[in-house]
Design an enzyme around this catalytic site. Sequence first.
Site, PDB file in Angstrom:
ATOM      1  N   THR A 161      64.448  39.290  22.141  1.00  0.00           N
ATOM      2  CA  THR A 161      65.678  39.240  22.939  1.00  0.00           C
ATOM      3  C   THR A 161      66.146  37.810  23.205  1.00  0.00           C
ATOM      4  O   THR A 161      67.193  37.604  23.811  1.00  0.00           O
ATOM      5  CB  THR A 161      65.450  39.932  24.300  1.00  0.00           C
ATOM      6  OG1 THR A 161      64.294  39.339  24.894  1.00  0.00           O
ATOM      7  CG2 THR A 161      65.248  41.427  24.149  1.00  0.00           C
ATOM      8  N   GLY A 162      65.388  36.815  22.771  1.00  0.00           N
ATOM      9  CA  GLY A 162      65.744  35.414  23.038  1.00  0.00           C
ATOM     10  C   GLY A 162      66.697  34.865  21.983  1.00  0.00           C
ATOM     11  O   GLY A 162      67.037  35.544  21.000  1.00  0.00           O
ATOM     12  N   ARG A 181      60.705  43.219  31.180  1.00  0.00           N
ATOM     13  CA  ARG A 181      62.095  43.178  31.672  1.00  0.00           C
ATOM     14  C   ARG A 181      63.078  43.749  30.656  1.00  0.00           C
ATOM     15  O   ARG A 181      64.149  44.228  31.022  1.00  0.00           O
ATOM     16  CB  ARG A 181      62.523  41.719  31.957  1.00  0.00           C
ATOM     17  CG  ARG A 181      61.792  41.023  33.068  1.00  0.00           C
ATOM     18  CD  ARG A 181      62.316  39.584  33.234  1.00  0.00           C
ATOM     19  NE  ARG A 181      61.973  38.705  32.112  1.00  0.00           N
ATOM     20  CZ  ARG A 181      60.826  38.039  31.995  1.00  0.00           C
ATOM     21  NH1 ARG A 181      59.918  38.145  32.938  1.00  0.00           N
ATOM     22  NH2 ARG A 181      60.575  37.266  30.943  1.00  0.00           N
ATOM     23  N   CYS A 207      62.440  21.864  16.087  1.00  0.00           N
ATOM     24  CA  CYS A 207      63.760  21.883  15.417  1.00  0.00           C
ATOM     25  C   CYS A 207      64.204  20.486  14.966  1.00  0.00           C
ATOM     26  O   CYS A 207      64.704  20.310  13.849  1.00  0.00           O
ATOM     27  CB  CYS A 207      64.800  22.507  16.342  1.00  0.00           C
ATOM     28  SG  CYS A 207      64.668  21.980  18.050  1.00  0.00           S
ATOM     29  N   GLY A 267      68.566  24.881  22.058  1.00  0.00           N
ATOM     30  CA  GLY A 267      67.154  24.578  21.819  1.00  0.00           C
ATOM     31  C   GLY A 267      66.277  24.911  23.013  1.00  0.00           C
ATOM     32  O   GLY A 267      65.068  25.115  22.876  1.00  0.00           O
ATOM     33  N   HIS A 324      71.960  20.447  16.332  1.00  0.00           N
ATOM     34  CA  HIS A 324      71.379  19.158  16.731  1.00  0.00           C
ATOM     35  C   HIS A 324      71.880  18.078  15.760  1.00  0.00           C
ATOM     36  O   HIS A 324      71.885  18.289  14.540  1.00  0.00           O
ATOM     37  CB  HIS A 324      69.852  19.185  16.618  1.00  0.00           C
ATOM     38  CG  HIS A 324      69.161  20.004  17.671  1.00  0.00           C
ATOM     39  ND1 HIS A 324      69.800  20.634  18.696  1.00  0.00           N
ATOM     40  CD2 HIS A 324      67.825  20.255  17.833  1.00  0.00           C
ATOM     41  CE1 HIS A 324      68.909  21.264  19.456  1.00  0.00           C
ATOM     42  NE2 HIS A 324      67.711  21.054  18.956  1.00  0.00           N
ATOM     43  N   ASN A 333      70.133  24.227  14.916  1.00  0.00           N
ATOM     44  CA  ASN A 333      68.754  24.208  15.430  1.00  0.00           C
ATOM     45  C   ASN A 333      68.158  25.597  15.588  1.00  0.00           C
ATOM     46  O   ASN A 333      66.939  25.763  15.515  1.00  0.00           O
ATOM     47  CB  ASN A 333      68.722  23.480  16.780  1.00  0.00           C
ATOM     48  CG  ASN A 333      69.726  24.039  17.766  1.00  0.00           C
ATOM     49  OD1 ASN A 333      70.940  23.969  17.531  1.00  0.00           O
ATOM     50  ND2 ASN A 333      69.250  24.609  18.852  1.00  0.00           N
TER      51      ASN A 333
END
Length: 340
Positions: free
Chosen positions: A14-15, A42, A133, A164, A246, A319
């Site tokens: 989920t990130g 969660r 990264c 990042g 980046h 990144n």
Amino acid sequence: MSAKKFNIAVAGATGAVGNQMIACLEERNFPIETIKLLASSRSVGRRLDFRGESIAVEELTESSFKGVDVALFSAGGGISEKFAPLAAEDGCVVIDNSSAWRMDPEVPLVVPEVNPHAIAQYKNKGIIANPNCSTIQMVVVLHPLHQKYGVRRVVVSTYQSVSGTGQKAIDELDLQTRAILNFKEYEKKVYPHAIAFNCLPHIDVFLENGYTKEEMKMVNETLKIFEDDTIGITATTVRVPVFYGHSESINIEMKENVTADEVRTLLEKSPGIKVVDDPENNIYPMAIDAAGQDLILVGRIRNDESIPNCVNMWVVADNIRKGAATNTVQIAEFLVKEYL
Ligand code: A2P
């Protein structure tokens, strides 16, 4: 790629990076039999799309990796430290995007354009580490130069986007920008200072030597990937109010005679790189162009006129993609093709 298909898990699905890992697996048509999407308790109840199917997110637990062939981890260092060895015990190969395992001498640290041979060392612990990264986009550019001319010293300054730091930092830049433009109070939860309309010379924690951990990651990871600790590297890492991409100003001193034109010609032929270098027409690499694609954009290639055999350049990459998710999936592709 072999006709065989694999059981895959994404930890941290989920990130910001986990989400992109799922998209990369789909885009690159990775040979998948089953896919498990794991996150914290969660997120149980959430569903994510994969190949047109809506898949329920499951809680990451000690038994999540039974029957999984390859797990892509991006749920933070603590989770990787605890769960990567447990997954490996269950016969799963972990490709980890956190910094938890990168400097472990038994764990390979891999950028497929540079050191794919190191993937063979996955057998040591069942873990392969994905570099930082900022390191990834720098070493892809340094590698052909180091092979041909020998790199003596690198001075790098980064301009790193908030993605990042993860989804919460993307939200923070958004909220702070809106608040400031509307003359409202804003919250600082992720960074110690406002990131909107600001630059923070501070990424990760400060160390005793005065550098940040991010800066030392760029030094130590680069030396490990090149298996060469003779290269001098010094870094300054800066967080800037950009969502994705980046940018890096890199000064590279080489051992052999070389000019900016020769460097440009070599980089034009090197894998994973696109030279974008026509300053007269205002054409140079920019974060907004790097975002959403996988090539590392290189431009502003020019001789450092203060010393011989030295060039300056501006290097930009997504990144979340090449700096994290795409590199991880590329490692997985090599792994399954050559070893599983
Ligand atoms: P969750 O969304 O359930 O918190 P980012 O780097 O964008 O902040 O994302 C971090 C990822 O790591 C998310 O998918 C998050 O899941 C996951 N994560 C964070 N803490 C845990 C945990 N204790 N167990 C499993 N996954 C976690």
